[in-house]
Design a protein around this motif. Structure first.
Motif, PDB file in Angstrom:
ATOM      1  N   UNK A   1      53.319 -65.345  -9.392  1.00  0.00           N
ATOM      2  CA  UNK A   1      53.967 -66.270  -8.564  1.00  0.00           C
ATOM      3  C   UNK A   1      53.540 -67.771  -8.876  1.00  0.00           C
ATOM      4  N   UNK A   2      52.113 -67.851  -9.188  1.00  0.00           N
ATOM      5  CA  UNK A   2      51.782 -69.201  -9.347  1.00  0.00           C
ATOM      6  C   UNK A   2      52.225 -69.640 -10.888  1.00  0.00           C
ATOM      7  N   UNK A   3      52.574 -69.035 -11.790  1.00  0.00           N
ATOM      8  CA  UNK A   3      53.154 -69.467 -13.013  1.00  0.00           C
ATOM      9  C   UNK A   3      54.514 -69.446 -12.921  1.00  0.00           C
ATOM     10  N   UNK A   4      55.313 -69.068 -11.876  1.00  0.00           N
ATOM     11  CA  UNK A   4      56.447 -69.377 -11.692  1.00  0.00           C
ATOM     12  C   UNK A   4      57.035 -70.755 -11.328  1.00  0.00           C
TER      13      UNK A   4
ATOM     14  N   UNK B   1      45.282 -67.394  -6.142  1.00  0.00           N
ATOM     15  CA  UNK B   1      45.276 -66.514  -7.265  1.00  0.00           C
ATOM     16  C   UNK B   1      43.788 -66.155  -7.901  1.00  0.00           C
ATOM     17  N   UNK B   2      42.950 -67.588  -7.699  1.00  0.00           N
ATOM     18  CA  UNK B   2      41.903 -67.412  -8.311  1.00  0.00           C
ATOM     19  C   UNK B   2      40.593 -66.735  -7.398  1.00  0.00           C
ATOM     20  N   UNK B   3      40.832 -66.776  -6.111  1.00  0.00           N
ATOM     21  CA  UNK B   3      39.824 -66.365  -4.967  1.00  0.00           C
ATOM     22  C   UNK B   3      40.037 -64.720  -4.918  1.00  0.00           C
ATOM     23  N   UNK B   4      41.327 -64.360  -5.106  1.00  0.00           N
ATOM     24  CA  UNK B   4      41.288 -62.918  -5.281  1.00  0.00           C
ATOM     25  C   UNK B   4      42.489 -62.581  -6.174  1.00  0.00           C
ATOM     26  N   UNK B   5      41.659 -62.354  -7.344  1.00  0.00           N
ATOM     27  CA  UNK B   5      42.587 -62.109  -8.576  1.00  0.00           C
ATOM     28  C   UNK B   5      43.724 -61.031  -8.277  1.00  0.00           C
ATOM     29  N   UNK B   6      44.889 -61.381  -8.677  1.00  0.00           N
ATOM     30  CA  UNK B   6      45.851 -60.376  -8.409  1.00  0.00           C
ATOM     31  C   UNK B   6      47.160 -60.834  -9.330  1.00  0.00           C
TER      32      UNK B   6
END
Length: 149
Positions: A71-74, A60-65
């Motif tokens: 998906x991370x916050x889920x 999520x942080x290396x290639x912001x999308x």
């Protein structure tokens, strides 16, 4: 357990915030606000949250999308890691604002709502503070100190 740690994240920052808002003149407040170490317990919780979701966090942080962040916050730990990061950042920001307000002699009665706004919505609190700060420093420039005789 994750829910408890999520709540603990804010409660670790709360004492510093309470001192800056309600006891700005105390020496302990000034000492705590001057220290970046106040965020270390929060960052420790960040590490606890982040460790199990490190691949997702890195993606999520290396290639912001947007989908990667969604998906991370889920994931409970993903949301917890982001929350801890926000809490740590907001606390450091609040400490800087507190110290600047003291340096510029901005009234604690004015700073209390600005700091409270920063706790809740730092993207709003920071520009409000920067406006107050600019007005304060502009006012000081308009009245220069007399030259020494």
């Amino acid at each position: 357990m994750t829910g408890f740690l999520f709540e603990l994240t804010f409660f670790l920052a709360a004492p510093v915030w309470l001192l800056m808002i309600f006891a700005p003149h105390l020496r302990v407040t000034e000492r705590l606000a001057a220290s970046p170490l106040t965020v270390l317990p929060i960052l420790a919780l960040w590490a606890v949250f982040a460790a199990p979701v490190l691949p997702e966090l890195w993606a999520a942080v290396s290639s912001p999308d947007l989908d990667a962040f969604r998906d991370l916050t889920a994931l409970a730990n993903g949301a917890g890691a982001l929350w801890a990061q926000v809490i740590a950042w907001d606390l450091l920001l609040g400490q800087w604002m507190y110290r600047e307000s003291r340096r510029l002699s901005i009234s604690p009665l004015l700073m209390a709502p600005v700091l409270l706004l920063t706790i809740l919505l730092s993207p709003v609190g920071l520009p409000v503070f920067l406006t107050v700060r600019a007005l304060r420093t502009t006012g000081k420039k308009e009245h220069p100190a007399p030259a020494p005789a």
